[in-house]
Design an enzyme around this catalytic site. Structure first.
Site, PDB file in Angstrom:
ATOM      1  CG  ASP A 194      43.335  35.420  40.977  1.00 13.48           C
ATOM      2  OD1 ASP A 194      43.509  35.489  42.205  1.00 13.48           O
ATOM      3  OD2 ASP A 194      42.441  36.043  40.386  1.00 13.48           O
TER       4      ASP A 194
ATOM      5  CG  HIS B 153      41.097  36.379  36.934  1.00  9.49           C
ATOM      6  ND1 HIS B 153      41.408  35.505  37.953  1.00  9.49           N
ATOM      7  CD2 HIS B 153      40.730  35.599  35.867  1.00  9.49           C
ATOM      8  CE1 HIS B 153      41.235  34.254  37.535  1.00  9.49           C
ATOM      9  NE2 HIS B 153      40.835  34.290  36.276  1.00  9.49           N
TER      10      HIS B 153
ATOM     11  CB  SER C 274      41.863  31.334  35.219  1.00  6.94           C
ATOM     12  OG  SER C 274      40.485  31.401  35.450  1.00  6.94           O
TER      13      SER C 274
END
Length: 357
Positions: A178, A315, A153
């Protein structure tokens, strides 16, 4: 009822207890274990079960101190950067597997975990990139081993920008978890609403762990038990636990042009092109194909990077399926022949790693 009959009840009961129990086919069936209480099920777990050691790195000419979790003694260094609101311990479970074949260093970014800096709110991409370079310099001096950057992220954005600068001569691989440009930028528009909608206060660390699992932000209880505690701090004025990273107060670094700033501050603008331009082997791990934008779709079709969609995960892929995540990292290292000093070919050792075709 005749009260005289009550006198015989205790005596009769006593006789039954003393008598030999009648044999039964059900006697061999084991009793079910007692169910865990909520506090036991969501109790914190120590990092030392997964990493070998922790270390504080003091940056010269500043008051910045970055906390690291480290594991392994051989192979290239898998240098892990966590996402916003997480900590280096989000890689704990996967590190316990990766360390068998590579070294792992998981860093608490500024404003997160146990790291302390002069300005914990400065989450600009330039500042965080400089932090990574400073930590690597403090650890390895001018002769770092082969580095495989792994970023999740927000940490993925930092990893891409560090790699794109092309100043880390021993960078041998890049793994982004991700995060892609389009999805990240669209999410930032709603970030304040997302942050304000989450639970802000917890009576205990156990309650915070339970909320993270029941709320779906993490799907692996074992990982949540080790990673969540360092994302919290105790607020004496409120008599409860609150988030260590005050993301709401860092808005100037991630809000968009609509609010008077620019997307480039957190590094998401142009992220896909920067990722594709990095001259090392690249792996993109995604929780869904809907996250691919046009540039990445074309690049993936041209074979410019390896992409894996990890199914049935949220996530935080590295937390939800740590075994699979670790296997993907180790396979990436093996596939690209990344050794402790860079790309290694039988009879020939090259340093630094050569760009992927």
């Amino acid at each position: 009822m005749d009260s005289s009959n009550l006198g015989s009840v205790p005596e009769d009961t006593h006789k039954v207890e003393e008598s030999k129990p009648v044999a039964s086919a059900f006697d061999s069936v084991p009793r079910p274990p007692p169910s865990q209480s909520s506090s036991q099920k969501y109790s914190p777990s120590d990092w030392s079960s997964y990493f070998d050691r922790e270390e504080d790195v003091c940056i010269s000419d500043s008051n910045d101190v970055f906390h690291l979790y480290m594991a392994g003694t051989e192979g290239p260094v898998v240098f892990c950067l966590h996402g916003g609101g997480y900590s280096g311990l989000s890689y704990a479970l996967s590190a316990s597997i990766i360390k068998e074949k590579a070294r792992v260093v998981a860093m608490d970014l500024r404003g997160h975990g146990k790291s302390t800096t002069e300005n914990d709110l400065d989450l600009s991409i330039e500042t965080m990139c400089n932090d990574v370079f400073a930590v690597l310099k403090a650890l390895y001096g001018d002769s770092p081993p082969a580095i495989v950057l792994v970023g999740h992220s927000m940490g993925g954005s930092v990893a891409v920008h560090v790699a794109a600068k092309k100043t880390l001569q021993t960078l041998a691989g890049l793994v982004v978890v991700d995060v892609v440009e389009g999805t990240a930028m669209s999410s930032l528009i709603h970030m304040q609403k997302i942050l304000s909608g989450r639970v802000q206060h917890f009576a205990s660390i156990e309650k915070a762990i339970e909320w993270s699992v029941r709320g779906g932000s993490l799907r692996n209880i074992d990982s949540a038990r080790v990673s969540i505690p360092t994302t919290l701090k105790y607020d004496d004025s409120k008599n409860c636990y609150v988030y260590r990273a005050q993301l709401e107060e860092t808005e100037q670094y991630w809000r968009g042009c609509y609010a008077g700033a620019s997307w480039h501050l957190l590094g998401y603008e142009g992220l896909s092109e920067k990722f594709l331009s990095c001259p090392v082997p690249k792996l993109l791990l995604l929780a869904g194909t809907d996250r691919l934008d046009r540039a990445l779709t074309i690049g993936q079709m041209q074979g410019k990077f390896q992409m894996v969609v990890v199914r049935h995960t949220g996530h935080a892929i590295q937390e939800d399926v740590p075994d699979e995540f670790a296997s993907l990292i180790l396979n990436f290292i093996s596939r690209n022949r990344i050794g402790p000093h860079g790309v290694e070919i039988p009879g020939l050792r090259r340093r630094p790693a050569q760009p992927q075709s």
